[in-house]
Write a protein that holds these residues in place. Structure first.
Motif, PDB file in Angstrom:
ATOM      1  N   VAL A 347     -19.232 -44.649  25.653  1.00  0.00           N
ATOM      2  CA  VAL A 347     -20.275 -45.092  26.585  1.00  0.00           C
ATOM      3  C   VAL A 347     -19.830 -44.853  28.026  1.00  0.00           C
ATOM      4  O   VAL A 347     -20.606 -44.421  28.884  1.00  0.00           O
ATOM      5  N   VAL A 348     -18.553 -45.104  28.297  1.00  0.00           N
ATOM      6  CA  VAL A 348     -18.022 -44.889  29.637  1.00  0.00           C
ATOM      7  C   VAL A 348     -18.088 -43.411  30.020  1.00  0.00           C
ATOM      8  O   VAL A 348     -18.382 -43.061  31.168  1.00  0.00           O
ATOM      9  N   LEU A 349     -17.832 -42.525  29.059  1.00  0.00           N
ATOM     10  CA  LEU A 349     -17.921 -41.096  29.342  1.00  0.00           C
ATOM     11  C   LEU A 349     -19.329 -40.709  29.773  1.00  0.00           C
ATOM     12  O   LEU A 349     -19.512 -39.835  30.624  1.00  0.00           O
ATOM     13  N   LEU A 350     -20.336 -41.320  29.175  1.00  0.00           N
ATOM     14  CA  LEU A 350     -21.709 -41.058  29.594  1.00  0.00           C
ATOM     15  C   LEU A 350     -21.912 -41.436  31.057  1.00  0.00           C
ATOM     16  O   LEU A 350     -22.594 -40.734  31.814  1.00  0.00           O
ATOM     17  N   GLY A 351     -21.332 -42.548  31.481  1.00  0.00           N
ATOM     18  CA  GLY A 351     -21.459 -42.978  32.866  1.00  0.00           C
ATOM     19  C   GLY A 351     -20.807 -42.015  33.833  1.00  0.00           C
ATOM     20  O   GLY A 351     -21.335 -41.742  34.918  1.00  0.00           O
ATOM     21  N   ARG A 352     -19.666 -41.452  33.445  1.00  0.00           N
ATOM     22  CA  ARG A 352     -18.992 -40.488  34.312  1.00  0.00           C
ATOM     23  C   ARG A 352     -19.737 -39.158  34.349  1.00  0.00           C
ATOM     24  O   ARG A 352     -19.690 -38.436  35.329  1.00  0.00           O
TER      25      ARG A 352
END
Length: 527
Positions: A347-352
């Motif tokens: 999910v964090v990768l999507l934010g980046r």
């Protein structure tokens, strides 16, 4: 030195210290007055654990109790110094605060630099808090206690230096140096016979990423003649070079995040590692990969970031769904939390990938929140393991009747893990989804679906362990949370509540630096 209780640090901080400090002054007063500048605090944060390592090496024969109390006091002092940093943090319009220059080799044209900004500041505090809690969770009867403290302090220095590095070569050295302590923590203090295999898996996957990272460092130095971060920000690389370097950096960091399908080492490492090893992996070491992507890949290689964005989004969505479904099939508590952690990182990768201020801040906020929440959950599993020596769900049931305090702690952190408002995880994931939505509605939809799947396996796990009828093994009860455990969980509950209720305390410190990174990324694409 006389025998002291597990709360020696608290006692030392409560009473007046030696006369050389000053009449009526306590150690907190001295530490809070220390460090008029951030550079002094940065040097102190690295010096305290290093000097403690020297002290422990000199006093190898002092006894187990003394070794434990020295390690606890050292990490406690480091935590107080880290908590002093926000007060000394006065960023300029560029966001970066004063840096420390260290000349390590006369042959280098410029000294190596360490620095801190709003992005690395929360990670510095999290590192010192986690290390203190890990040593607090041990006791003087722990096997090889001196070697364990050595490993924890060495890991603390390596992680701190990694977050402070402003040179890609220094970042590479410190990043790889963290492998050595965690390798021995799993190998020597692991809980089962497969710990040898798990420790070697950690080494193999990390070294696999190191090959790519070392190669791209050589290539980058050959192209530009420097590895200094600030100098590289002023250069404009060719579009093909940016794509190539971004790809090699991403492979190196993906093995450490870890990203599906390079995640296979993580569940077994968590299962075989001791409690402190699992906490350090989840709260600190796995943050280094995502931190490296934000700090270096995004601003230095913006063309590569945009070019590979669809691939990253696809891998992230697959990882979110896969890990949620896999976690539901597990019966080992550590594996459930491990797969849940991999899902959060996707999910964090999507934010980046979103390329927006909201997405980037949400991703960084979620990293800090996840470090607190996952650390607390692994400590909770460790408490159960100390009482029953098993972690399988088949042996537990109805523990709420025996351990009301442990139940409250575990259930509340489980709710935080699935992003229940108003916890800190809810804030981070909401900002991530808000940043991703304008770019990809489908990715946002799949990310939201993972929250439903996460609620299914989380609530199922909690219900299986703490509610319902008592199982045969569960009847063999010990005491509820000890004083040490209450102290430990309290230090994790406080930041979780504060970040959930008042997230602006953390978001405000990162706003300038997040925008600066995005500005460098946009400028790099237009030059």
């Amino acid at each position: 030195m006389s025998r002291l209780s597990a709360f020696t640090l608290v006692s030392l901080l409560s009473f007046p210290t030696l006369p050389l400090i000053g009449k009526g002054e306590t150690l907190p007063t001295l530490l809070l007055s220390l460090g008029a500048s951030s550079s002094t605090l940065l040097l102190a944060l690295l010096a305290v654990p290093l000097l403690t390592l020297v002290l422990l090496r000199i006093g190898r024969g002092w006894g187990r109790v003394v070794h434990y109390q020295i390690g606890l006091a050292s990490t406690g002092i480091s935590l107080l110094l880290a908590l002093r940093l926000p007060g000394a943090f006065s960023p300029t319009s560029a966001g970066r605060v004063e840096t420390v220059r260290v000349v390590l080799a006369p042959s280098r044209r410029s000294p190596l630099r360490l620095g801190i900004d709003g992005i690395s500041l929360p990670f510095i505090i999290l590192t010192n808090l986690t290390t203190y809690l890990c040593i607090l969770s041990l006791n003087s009867t722990t096997a090889r206690i001196l070697e364990a403290i050595f490993a924890l302090l060495a890991l603390q220095v390596g992680v701190l230096a990694t977050f402070l590095a402003l040179d890609l070569l220094v970042f590479f050295i410190c990043f790889e140096r963290t492998l050595i302590p965690i390798f021995f923590l799993v190998l020597l203090w692991g809980s089962r016979e497969r710990r040898i295999r798990a420790s070697y898996r950690i080494a193999i996957y990390t070294l696999l990423g190191s090959i790519f990272r070392f190669f791209n460092l050589l290539y980058l130095f050959a192209k530009t003649g420097t590895t200094d971060y600030d100098l590289l920000l002023q250069l404009s690389l060719h579009e093909e070079d940016q794509r190539f370097l971004w790809g090699t950096f991403f492979i190196a960091f993906a093995a450490k995040i870890p990203l599906v399908p390079l995640h296979l080492w993580l569940p077994e490492a968590h299962v075989e590692a001791p409690t402190v090893g699992s906490v350090l992996l989840a709260a600190l070491l796995l943050k280094l990969g995502t931190y490296g992507i934000v700090r270096f890949s995004l601003p230095l290689f913006p063309e590569g970031t945009v070019y590979f964005a669809p691939v990253v989004s696809t891998l992230a969505v697959v990882g979110i769904i896969y890990t949620a479904l896999t976690a539901r099939r597990q019966v080992d508590l550590k594996k459930i939390i491990a797969y849940s952690s991999v899902g959060h990182r996707n999910v964090v990768l999507l934010g980046r990938r979103a390329g927006t201020s909201e997405g980037l801040q949400g991703a960084l906020f979620q990293r800090i929140s996840h470090g607190i929440v996952s650390g607390a959950l692994f400590f909770g599993v460790g408490s159960l393991y100390e009482r029953y020596s098993v972690r399988s769900l088949h042996y537990f049931g109805g523990l709420a009747h025996l351990y009301p305090l442990l139940t409250i702690v575990f259930v509340t952190f489980s709710l935080a893990n699935l992003g229940f408002p108003p916890t800190s995880s809810f804030v981070g994931e909401f900002l991530v989804l808000l940043g991703v939505l304008p770019h990809s509605g489908w990715a946002t939809l799949f990310a939201c679906t993972s929250r439903v799947l996460g609620a299914i396996y989380t609530l199922w796990t909690v219900n299986r362990i703490f509610f319902g009828n008592l199982r045969t093994l569960s009847v063999a009860a010990g005491q509820d949370l000890t004083r040490k455990e209450v102290h430990l969980f309290a230090l994790l509950v406080i930041p979780r509540v504060v970040l959930g209720v008042a997230p602006s305390r953390l978001l405000d410190t990162r706003l300038i630096d997040s925008r600066n990174i995005l500005e460098h990324a946009r400028r790099g694409r237009t030059v």
